[in-house]
Design an enzyme around this catalytic site. Structure first.
Site, PDB file in Angstrom:
ATOM      1  CG  HIS A 103      -0.411   0.290   2.512  1.00 52.73           C
ATOM      2  ND1 HIS A 103      -0.127  -0.697   3.432  1.00 52.73           N
ATOM      3  CD2 HIS A 103      -0.076   1.451   3.109  1.00 52.73           C
ATOM      4  CE1 HIS A 103       0.344  -0.156   4.536  1.00 52.73           C
ATOM      5  NE2 HIS A 103       0.395   1.152   4.361  1.00 52.73           N
ATOM      6  CG  ASP A 134      -0.029  -4.063   2.817  1.00 51.14           C
ATOM      7  OD1 ASP A 134       0.410  -3.481   1.799  1.00 51.14           O
ATOM      8  OD2 ASP A 134      -0.488  -3.443   3.789  1.00 51.14           O
ATOM      9  CB  SER A 216       2.965   2.020   6.117  1.00 46.84           C
ATOM     10  OG  SER A 216       1.764   2.127   6.839  1.00 46.84           O
TER      11      SER A 216
END
Length: 364
Positions: A103, A134, A216
């Site tokens: 992402h 992911d 992230s």
């Protein structure tokens, strides 16, 4: 009543004009009032060794350990900029491969990478992205000689209570470090992206270390200088005004990261996810009360696990492994907790009756 938690991840807008950070620092010092006590909150004289030397305190040892980990590992954590957004990544090898979240890269294929050690911005390209876990790998076009790969730890040795540090670029604040502990292991988490249809990931590490937008793709690190996970998302509580649920973050375990990254680097794509599959496509169906009541089978892969077990299009899956299945998310989470080759009982509704079959699961 236990609050319902949702999960959010994401990158942070790169065009941050001003970031104001207020730090409140509490400290203790000896005022020199003649009391004779060493600096500290209790006024008690420090412990000494048999030779009379002052023994280091536990807190000093821990602080030194923190600082050593930051010095050793932070140079392996980079900032990734894509368009108007940014996230984090971890240097995987000396050839310029960097692992991050799928992402974070999104639909982009070109990126700018900034090392924690500073210097010029590096150009990078996408190798491959695997949204089902992911994870993604990008590669720096011209890797500098001082590129420092991180050391990935053994996921089986991660234990609740271990001290961990989260390293990344939260809210555009480059090379930031937060600390916490491993709160739980083996979590199966469904990400909230893509309209609530984000990937479901098994065996995630739950941590109390702060995970914010921009973290992230960064590193969750133990005190042995090892990356034990890739911070990916944090929980949010819709019942709270801010939506935040502090102290509940999740990281993809190092074993999963290595498995996916090695396949992407070696083959250019993922050929074996090590995840279980039923071999169907489906959708959530509603019951007479308009509440979710199961997963309607839309199609069955010919020769796949469901096909061999006699599951047909039009069947409605209502139980998996003895647990009730109300939505496609329930089924996905249940599958994520199993290994390929596991045999699971699946109950389907057909023509007003229920039947249970045993299904040896295949690979996703």
């Amino acid at each position: 009543m236990t609050p319902s938690l949702t999960l959010r991840h994401g990158v942070v807008a790169a065009a941050v004009t001003t970031v104001c950070v207020t730090a409140l620092v509490a400290g203790c010092s000896d005022s020199g009032s003649g009391s004779g006590a060493a600096a500290g909150s209790s006024g008690t004289a420090p412990a000494t060794t048999s030779s009379g030397a002052v023994a280091p305190s536990v807190s000093t040892d821990l602080q030194n350990a923190y600082q050593k980990v930051v010095k050793d590992v932070l140079p392996s954590v980079v900032q990734i900029t894509t368009g108007q957004e940014l996230g984090s990544g971890v240097v995987y090898d000396g050839r310029g491969h960097i692992v991050t979240n799928a992402h974070v890269v999104g639909d982009s294929e070109r990126f700018k990478v900034t090392l924690a050690t500073g210097g010029r911005t590096l150009e990078a390209r996408l190798v491959s992205s695997y949204p089902r876990q992911d994870l993604a790998v990008i590669k720096v076009d011209k890797p500098p000689q001082d590129l420092k790969p991180a050391v990935f730890g053994d996921s089986s040795k991660v234990a609740v209570g271990q001290i961990v540090l989260a390293m990344g670029n939260p809210l555009g604040l480059s090379s930031s470090v937060t600390q916490g502990i491993v709160s739980a292991t083996g979590r199966t988490v469904s990400e909230g992206g893509d309209g609530g249809r984000g990937p479901t990931i098994a065996n995630m590490v739950q941590t109390s270390a702060a995970i914010n937008p921009g973290n992230s793709g960064g590193a969750l690190v133990n005190l042995s200088d090892q990356v034990i996970g890739i911070p990916t998302l944090a929980a949010t509580d819709p019942q709270m005004g801010s939506g935040a649920a502090p102290g509940i973050g999740f990281a993809i375990p190092a074993s999963t990261v290595r498995n996916i990254a090695d396949q992407i680097i070696g083959k250019g794509r993922v050929t074996d996810s090590h995840r279980a599959a039923l071999g169907i496509t489906g959708r959530t169906v509603l019951g007479p009360d308009l509440e979710p009541a199961g997963v309607a089978v839309a199609s069955v892969t010919r020769g796949g696990p469901a096909d061999k077990a006699g599951i047909r299009p039009g069947d409605v899956i209502v139980k998996f492994g003895g647990a009730q299945v109300a939505t496609i998310e329930d089924l996905t989470a249940a599958l994520a907790a199993h290994e390929p080759g596991d045999t699971v009982e699946v109950t389907v509704a057909r023509d007003g009756a229920e039947r249970t079959v045993r299904v040896p699961l295949g690979k996703l």
